[in-house]
Design an enzyme around this catalytic site. Structure first.
Site: not given
Length: 212
Positions: A79, A89, A142, A165
């Site tokens: 990342e 979500r 995360c 990830h």
């Protein structure tokens, strides 16, 4: 000292490969003479940051790798940037679903990873481990931990840190529809990233961007 963090299971899963891979990688590094420890973080917006802070305070770290699960991705994702927003979500493991809230009130819009991402990508590719540079860590826990980590390291010069990830483990997608990766391969990848980060003073130039 290297700190590698992973997460507890979430979203109805019984395992989280990020934690399993973090443990394997830390043990392998430690056994090879590179001091390393693994810490499991809760998948909770309100608790993950303090748990990370406690883990950081427990040792004198040269490198911190935070690891999380990204179901649906096929590669280890290095990342690039953490953003100062929580936008859930699905609820976290404590039932919280923050929407459009900052990770840190008054904090910068974002932080770049302190890892030599392109050098890590090159070494992972040479080791035959599928990997990519990712431009988004999402807006769930995360990213929350990634941002919290970089915010804490902003006042600690010389300590490298970043977020990786990992895909689903094979047992999480037995139907073969979703891409998976063996946990042993994830752990090997984390070892490669750790060793590369410790041995690379300046990152290399390597095209690994995205068009969308």
């Amino acid at each position: 000292m290297i700190l590698i963090t992973g997460f507890e299971p979430f979203g109805g899963e019984s395992v989280n490969p990020s934690w399993a891979a973090a443990q394997l990688a830390a043990a392998a590094l430690d056994e090879s003479g590179v001091p390393a420890t693994a810490v499991e973080l809760p998948v909770e917006f309100g608790a993950a940051g303090p748990a990370l802070e406690k883990a950081l305070a427990a040792g004198d770290h040269d490198l911190v790798l935070a690891v999380g699960q990204a179901g649906g991705r096929a590669k280890l994702s290095l990342e690039r940037v953490a953003i100062n927003v929580d936008d859930a979500r699905i609820p976290d493991n404590a039932g919280n679903s923050p929407v459009d809230e900052p990770v840190v009130d008054g904090g910068p819009v974002g932080y770049f990873s302190r890892l030599p991402l392109k050098a890590c990508l090159q070494q992972l590719t040479r080791a035959g481990i599928p990997a990519e540079v990712s431009q988004t860590a999402g807006t769930y826990v995360c990213n929350h931990v990634f941002y919290a980590l970089m915010h804490q390291l902003a006042s600690v010069p010389g300590v490298r840190g970043g977020f990786i990830h990992v895909p689903y483990a094979p047992e999480q997608a037995p139907d073969g529809v979703q891409p998976t990766m063996e946990i042993s391969v994830m752990a090997e990848g984390l070892e490669v990233i750790a060793r590369t980060a410790l041995s690379t003073a300046a990152d290399i130039k390597l095209a690994a961007g995205a068009t969308h």
